[in-house]
Design an enzyme around this catalytic site. Structure first.
Site, PDB file in Angstrom:
ATOM      1  N   ARG A  93     -11.315 -12.362   6.828  1.00  0.00           N
ATOM      2  CA  ARG A  93     -10.081 -12.984   6.202  1.00  0.00           C
ATOM      3  C   ARG A  93     -10.609 -14.194   5.786  1.00  0.00           C
ATOM      4  NH1 ARG A  93      -5.720 -10.539   8.632  1.00  0.00           N
ATOM      5  NH2 ARG A  93      -5.831  -9.759  10.728  1.00  0.00           N
ATOM      6  N   ASP A 113       0.957  -1.170  -0.100  1.00  0.00           N
ATOM      7  CA  ASP A 113       0.145   0.098  -0.119  1.00  0.00           C
ATOM      8  C   ASP A 113       0.873   1.171  -0.246  1.00  0.00           C
ATOM      9  OD1 ASP A 113      -2.309   1.371   0.355  1.00  0.00           O
ATOM     10  OD2 ASP A 113      -2.461   1.319   2.417  1.00  0.00           O
ATOM     11  N   ASP A 118      -8.248  -8.535   6.312  1.00  0.00           N
ATOM     12  CA  ASP A 118      -9.292  -8.095   7.286  1.00  0.00           C
ATOM     13  C   ASP A 118      -9.848  -6.814   7.198  1.00  0.00           C
ATOM     14  OD1 ASP A 118      -7.018  -7.211   8.562  1.00  0.00           O
ATOM     15  OD2 ASP A 118      -7.996  -6.833  10.070  1.00  0.00           O
ATOM     16  N   PHE A 173     -10.375  -0.218  -0.331  1.00  0.00           N
ATOM     17  CA  PHE A 173     -10.014  -0.945   0.808  1.00  0.00           C
ATOM     18  C   PHE A 173     -10.663  -2.493   0.452  1.00  0.00           C
ATOM     19  CE2 PHE A 173     -10.431  -2.913   4.839  1.00  0.00           C
ATOM     20  CZ  PHE A 173      -9.076  -2.787   5.548  1.00  0.00           C
ATOM     21  N   LYS A 214      -1.062  -1.802  -4.597  1.00  0.00           N
ATOM     22  CA  LYS A 214      -1.818  -0.457  -4.985  1.00  0.00           C
ATOM     23  C   LYS A 214      -1.034   0.422  -5.750  1.00  0.00           C
ATOM     24  CE  LYS A 214      -5.299  -1.076  -1.553  1.00  0.00           C
ATOM     25  NZ  LYS A 214      -6.100  -0.867  -0.077  1.00  0.00           N
TER      26      LYS A 214
HETATM   27  P1  IMP Z   1       1.406  -0.196   3.940  1.00  0.00           P
HETATM   28  O1  IMP Z   1       2.594  -0.285   5.096  1.00  0.00           O
HETATM   29  O2  IMP Z   1       0.925   1.100   4.144  1.00  0.00           O
HETATM   30  O3  IMP Z   1       2.006  -0.616   2.567  1.00  0.00           O
HETATM   31  O4  IMP Z   1       0.587  -1.170   4.409  1.00  0.00           O
HETATM   32  C1  IMP Z   1       0.591  -2.503   4.346  1.00  0.00           C
HETATM   33  C2  IMP Z   1      -0.438  -3.156   5.187  1.00  0.00           C
HETATM   34  O5  IMP Z   1      -1.554  -2.604   5.414  1.00  0.00           O
HETATM   35  C3  IMP Z   1      -0.726  -4.445   4.611  1.00  0.00           C
HETATM   36  O6  IMP Z   1       0.006  -5.531   4.866  1.00  0.00           O
HETATM   37  C4  IMP Z   1      -2.293  -4.948   5.090  1.00  0.00           C
HETATM   38  O7  IMP Z   1      -1.869  -5.502   6.427  1.00  0.00           O
HETATM   39  C5  IMP Z   1      -2.593  -3.437   5.156  1.00  0.00           C
HETATM   40  N1  IMP Z   1      -3.590  -3.075   4.084  1.00  0.00           N
HETATM   41  C6  IMP Z   1      -3.610  -2.030   3.350  1.00  0.00           C
HETATM   42  N2  IMP Z   1      -4.635  -2.000   2.381  1.00  0.00           N
HETATM   43  C7  IMP Z   1      -5.501  -2.817   2.759  1.00  0.00           C
HETATM   44  C8  IMP Z   1      -6.815  -3.052   2.466  1.00  0.00           C
HETATM   45  O8  IMP Z   1      -7.281  -2.951   1.389  1.00  0.00           O
HETATM   46  N3  IMP Z   1      -7.301  -4.344   2.984  1.00  0.00           N
HETATM   47  C9  IMP Z   1      -6.709  -4.887   4.285  1.00  0.00           C
HETATM   48  N4  IMP Z   1      -5.591  -4.492   4.702  1.00  0.00           N
HETATM   49  C10 IMP Z   1      -4.578  -3.585   3.732  1.00  0.00           C
END
Ligand code: IMP
Ligand code: MG
Length: 188
Positions: A174, A109, A168, A161, A138
């Site tokens: 999940r 993300d 989750d 999301f 993303k």
């Molecule tokens: P980042 O550190 O912002 O890249 O976020 C990564 C983490 O956020 C992922 O490992 C997920 O656990 C959570 N995450 C990001 N987007 C989603 C989503 O659309 N659904 C559920 N969890 C998400």
């Protein structure tokens, strides 16, 4: 659709058969890329649990698996600033020395979680290499300074999301066997 989730799910984004096909392809790539090399798959819990379980069964080679916890998320939809790692003991760490690591996470993300994990593994231990596998990316969400090179990516998805197949919302959904977008009433 089943009753318990039919009113909650707005759209099935990636169905079960499509997930399975793509995961098998990624497993075949890993099999070819790491042929003859000592491989350890590090699973970012809990989101990557199902993806990793299917992925390693599609890898036709010996490997080890270890879990790690990374928390940046607190119950809701927005990422928090810092990422805290836990759950990896000294024994597992020392067992990674000189091994080729594939880090498996559910979603790329902002990039904060994976950047933190990659920095941790490259600073703390002498691993032979690190490759990153994510189920979903993303593309529009990456933050400056948190770029991550992916070796394996299941699907690119829009900035929505999503839940299911390990992902989750507040701990639930999940166990949906597909990737879905929830109704806005559920997540507001
Ligand atoms: P980042 O550190 O912002 O890249 O976020 C990564 C983490 O956020 C992922 O490992 C997920 O656990 C959570 N995450 C990001 N987007 C989603 C989503 O659309 N659904 C559920 N969890 C998400
Ligand atoms: Mg996660």
């Amino acid at each position: 659709m089943r009753e318990w989730y039919e009113s909650k799910v707005a759209e099935v984004l990636i169905d079960q058969a499509t997930l399975q096909r793509r995961v098998v392809e990624l497993g075949e790539q890993i099999t070819a890329d790491y042929e003859g090399l000592p491989l350890t798959v590090v699973v970012v819990m809990q989101g990557a649990l199902f993806f990793a379980a299917d992925l390693v069964r599609a890898v036709d080679a010996p490997l080890k698996m270890i879990p790690i916890q990374a928390s940046s998320y607190h119950g809701g939809k927005a990422s928090r600033g810092s990422v805290v790692l836990s759950g990896i003991d000294d024994f597992s760490l020392s067992d990674l020395v000189d091994r080729h690591v594939v880090l498996v996470d559910d979603v790329l993300d902002t990039g904060r979680t994976l950047r933190r994990l990659i920095d941790y593994f490259t600073c703390e231990i002498q691993v032979a290499s690190i490759g990153v596998a994510v189920l979903l990316r993303k593309p529009t969400r990456r933050e400056a300074g948190f770029e991550v090179d992916l070796r394996y990516c299941g699907f690119d998805v829009a900035d929505e999301f999503v839940v299911g197949y390990g992902l989750d919302y507040q701990g639930e959904y999940r166990n949906l066997p597909f990737i879905a977008v929830l109704n806005q009433e559920v997540t507001k």
